[in-house]
Scaffold this active site. Structure first.
Site, PDB file in Angstrom:
ATOM      1  N   ASP A  69     -52.924  -3.398  27.175  1.00 39.93           N
ATOM      2  CA  ASP A  69     -53.445  -4.287  26.135  1.00 39.93           C
ATOM      3  C   ASP A  69     -52.367  -4.707  25.142  1.00 39.93           C
ATOM      4  O   ASP A  69     -52.483  -5.721  24.483  1.00 39.93           O
ATOM      5  CB  ASP A  69     -54.583  -3.595  25.364  1.00 39.93           C
ATOM      6  CG  ASP A  69     -55.818  -3.408  26.230  1.00 39.93           C
ATOM      7  OD1 ASP A  69     -55.861  -4.001  27.323  1.00 39.93           O
ATOM      8  OD2 ASP A  69     -56.732  -2.676  25.810  1.00 39.93           O
ATOM      9  N   CYS A  94     -26.622  -3.478  33.075  1.00 36.69           N
ATOM     10  CA  CYS A  94     -26.796  -2.204  32.352  1.00 36.69           C
ATOM     11  C   CYS A  94     -26.878  -1.072  33.367  1.00 36.69           C
ATOM     12  O   CYS A  94     -26.272  -0.008  33.211  1.00 36.69           O
ATOM     13  CB  CYS A  94     -28.088  -2.206  31.539  1.00 36.69           C
ATOM     14  SG  CYS A  94     -28.287  -3.552  30.388  1.00 36.69           S
ATOM     15  N   CYS A  97     -23.841   1.120  34.899  1.00 38.45           N
ATOM     16  CA  CYS A  97     -23.288   2.303  34.234  1.00 38.45           C
ATOM     17  C   CYS A  97     -24.373   3.336  33.917  1.00 38.45           C
ATOM     18  O   CYS A  97     -24.180   4.530  34.126  1.00 38.45           O
ATOM     19  CB  CYS A  97     -22.597   1.923  32.933  1.00 38.45           C
ATOM     20  SG  CYS A  97     -21.190   0.829  33.137  1.00 38.45           S
ATOM     21  N   CYS A 129     -21.742  -2.895  24.662  1.00 36.05           N
ATOM     22  CA  CYS A 129     -21.725  -2.794  26.120  1.00 36.05           C
ATOM     23  C   CYS A 129     -21.501  -4.163  26.741  1.00 36.05           C
ATOM     24  O   CYS A 129     -20.716  -4.308  27.669  1.00 36.05           O
ATOM     25  CB  CYS A 129     -23.052  -2.243  26.641  1.00 36.05           C
ATOM     26  SG  CYS A 129     -23.125  -0.449  26.665  1.00 36.05           S
ATOM     27  N   CYS A 192     -37.857  -4.106  -2.745  1.00 37.93           N
ATOM     28  CA  CYS A 192     -38.693  -3.564  -1.660  1.00 37.93           C
ATOM     29  C   CYS A 192     -39.751  -2.636  -2.257  1.00 37.93           C
ATOM     30  O   CYS A 192     -40.916  -2.647  -1.878  1.00 37.93           O
ATOM     31  CB  CYS A 192     -37.857  -2.753  -0.674  1.00 37.93           C
ATOM     32  SG  CYS A 192     -36.410  -3.586  -0.014  1.00 37.93           S
ATOM     33  N   CYS A 195     -43.464  -3.617  -3.695  1.00 40.95           N
ATOM     34  CA  CYS A 195     -44.611  -3.713  -2.783  1.00 40.95           C
ATOM     35  C   CYS A 195     -44.827  -2.401  -2.034  1.00 40.95           C
ATOM     36  O   CYS A 195     -45.923  -1.851  -2.031  1.00 40.95           O
ATOM     37  CB  CYS A 195     -44.398  -4.820  -1.756  1.00 40.95           C
ATOM     38  SG  CYS A 195     -44.630  -6.480  -2.412  1.00 40.95           S
ATOM     39  N   HIS A 196     -43.785  -1.931  -1.379  1.00 45.28           N
ATOM     40  CA  HIS A 196     -43.970  -0.894  -0.368  1.00 45.28           C
ATOM     41  C   HIS A 196     -43.958   0.534  -0.907  1.00 45.28           C
ATOM     42  O   HIS A 196     -44.288   1.467  -0.196  1.00 45.28           O
ATOM     43  CB  HIS A 196     -42.934  -1.069   0.743  1.00 45.28           C
ATOM     44  CG  HIS A 196     -43.072  -2.394   1.439  1.00 45.28           C
ATOM     45  ND1 HIS A 196     -44.138  -2.685   2.251  1.00 45.28           N
ATOM     46  CD2 HIS A 196     -42.321  -3.527   1.394  1.00 45.28           C
ATOM     47  CE1 HIS A 196     -44.020  -3.924   2.711  1.00 45.28           C
ATOM     48  NE2 HIS A 196     -42.929  -4.466   2.198  1.00 45.28           N
ATOM     49  N   CYS A 237     -39.295 -10.755   4.574  1.00 48.37           N
ATOM     50  CA  CYS A 237     -39.636 -10.222   3.255  1.00 48.37           C
ATOM     51  C   CYS A 237     -38.822 -10.920   2.171  1.00 48.37           C
ATOM     52  O   CYS A 237     -39.345 -11.290   1.131  1.00 48.37           O
ATOM     53  CB  CYS A 237     -39.333  -8.718   3.195  1.00 48.37           C
ATOM     54  SG  CYS A 237     -40.698  -7.671   3.729  1.00 48.37           S
TER      55      CYS A 237
END
Lengths: 276, 140, 109
Positions: A69, A94, A97, A129, A192, A195-196, A237
């Site tokens: 889902d 990828c 290696c 990489c 920040c 709000c948080h 933000c």
């Protein structure tokens, strides 16, 4: 009334109507994830930390509890294809290696971390990489290929507790991130923390403010129906508070990422999560 | 009559009420028309099928909807506030079991989601649900 | 063919005859509605998956007509009865004429 005062009054009146997080339990394929735990010692202003999952509606929450889902898995599948895909002058993928992507279990929990005196995020490792070993072009920090790959690699750590290193040579980066977290910026003059930290759990217009945890990134947002990187969210933000955003992949956002990760120490990695 | 600013405002808001009153049914007609053309104007019963939708959608981009219509041959979903009211039609084949289906839909604003089922005997059944679509702060 | 289109389906590997099973399907697709405009104000043309079918051993389970109001990465969940062992065939039809298919076997005892 000036704009700043109006904003602070508006935020103030919001906080009186506390709604807070719910008490639902996040179980994915029989495994219970930690979405609530004691705040790490360095956090002075609250005792308990919560995953952003706990602030979402029941319907949005349900999307994350089943990997079929969860629409993010479309991109995890794309990540698996990219894992096998040869790219660049060295003729490598990828998989040439790294034997098995499962070997990256635990990596998400430690990032960002200091390597050779520099703070590196998962995107840096992937592009390292690509450019050095594969001879390929680096991917855009928040582009579709990159977020598909960071979702695939991050998924290997799902359920493991976030545990970034913040002392030793990581300390100056962490301090810088902390300073950024509490520094008011932009035309709305907000940090920040406004709000948080000060107002999580309350509504900002029709939106439920979370603690701004980053344990579920990259995250599939219903808003744009794709995976969103941590730095892209920071950018969002900053635009919302009408600030000039820092550069994705730049020193400021990486330091902020380390500090924010450290505010979520002990929460389960939820990559790839679903948010609104 | 001397038109002051206040009078103009009063006239204006009166006109606004008028247009919104006449505007709303016109909008709903779009869905009504689509439903009428589906049913051929036949009477639509209620109670035999059910529709599950969130009361409040966190984001109108992805709203989970389920319909359960035992004995239905097909179900058509409508969203009466979308620019195009038709959403999807499910035709149940011989190997379909419960005549139920779930999907995720887009809702432009707060509106009714309506399911119209055509039953095996040719009659029609309806179920509807009002979904409030929120305009986000930072999330939206 | 639209880029990055990838179907996913979830079907139980086995079931007993006549049992109701739940099937979930999802395909990665933008479902461009035809209602949006680009940065220059031009309408972005509609480009959606307009039909989805699920069949089992040649018999239909569900046939769905999709309109632009179906979300990005169309998702469906529905039930089927399986009389015998066989194969589900899932087909998605794109506005651009592309057809995406995937199949899943199920063992019925």
């Amino acid at each position: 009334m000036n704009l700043k005062l109006w904003i602070s009054l508006a935020v103030g009146s919001l906080s009186t109507a506390a709604i807070a997080q719910d008490s639902n339990e996040l179980v994915i394929d029989g495994e219970t994830l930690v979405t609530e735990t004691a705040a790490p010692a360095h956090l002075e202003d609250f005792d308990t930390i919560y995953s952003g999952w706990r602030f979402r509606s029941r319907e949005t929450q349900a999307l994350e509890t089943d990997d079929f889902d969860n629409p993010a898995f479309v991109f995890v599948d794309q990540g698996l294809d990219l894992w096998e895909e040869v790219d660049g002058s060295a003729g490598k993928a990828c998989a040439s290696c790294h034997e098995d992507v499962e070997d990256f279990a635990g990596l998400r929990t430690q990032l960002p971390r200091v390597q050779d005196g520099e703070l590196v995020a998962m995107e840096d490792l992937v592009n390292g990489c690509r450019t050095e070993r594969m001879g390929a072009e680096p991917w855009k920090w928040s582009g579709g290929n990159m977020t598909a790959m960071t979702a695939l690699i991050g998924l290997q750590s799902r359920g493991m507790p976030v545990g970034v290193k913040i002392d030793g040579e990581a300390a100056p980066f962490w301090e810088k991130g902390k300073e950024l977290y509490y520094t008011r910026v932009g035309q709305l003059d907000m940090a920040c923390s406004n709000c948080h930290e000060n107002n999580y759990g309350v509504m900002i217009r029709a939106d439920h403010l979370s603690q701004g945890q980053i344990n579920g990134f990259p995250t599939y947002r219903l808003k744009n129906a794709k995976l969103n990187s941590i730095h892209a969210r920071f950018k969002g933000c900053m635009k919302n508070i009408r600030a000039e955003p820092f550069k994705e992949g730049g020193d400021e956002f990486k330091a902020l990422e380390l500090y924010l990760a450290s505010r979520g120490q002990g929460l389960s990695v939820e990559t790839p999560s679903v948010r609104n | 009559m001397e038109l002051t600013r206040r009078k103009i405002l009063a006239v204006g808001s009166g006109a606004l009420v008028f247009t919104s009153l006449s505007g709303l049914p016109a909008f709903a007609n779009l869905a009504d028309d689509a439903i009428a053309s589906l049913t051929g104007g036949k009477e639509i019963g209620e109670g035999a099928i059910s529709l599950t939708a969130p009361e409040i959608a966190e984001n109108g981009n992805t709203v989970p909807i389920s319909v359960d219509a035992p004995g239905a041959v097909s179900v058509t979903l409508f969203a009466d506030g979308n620019p195009v009211p038709s959403v999807a039609t499910f035709k149940f084949g011989p190997l379909s079991a419960s005549r139920s289906a779930s999907t995720r839909i887009r809702l432009a604003s707060t509106q009714n989601v309506i399911a119209i089922a055509q039953m095996e005997d040719g009659s029609f059944q309806k179920a509807s649900s009002n979904v409030k679509v929120t305009i986000g702060g930072c999330g939206g | 063919m639209a880029s990055g289109v990838k179907p996913r389906v979830k079907v139980p590997k086995k079931a007993s005859a006549g049992e109701t099973i739940t099937i979930k399907t999802l395909i990665s697709h933008k479902m461009e509605s035809g209602q949006r405009k680009d940065d220059d104000g031009n309408v972005i043309p509609r480009s959606i998956i307009n039909r989805f079918t699920a069949d089992f051993n040649g018999q239909n389970v569900i046939d769905v007509t999709l309109e632009p109001a179906i979300s990005t990465n169309p998702y469906f969940q529905f039930d089927a009865v399986v009389p015998e062992s066989g194969e589900f065939k899932f087909t998605w039809y794109d506005d651009d004429g592309s057809v995406y298919e995937t199949a899943k076997k199920i063992k019925v005892s």
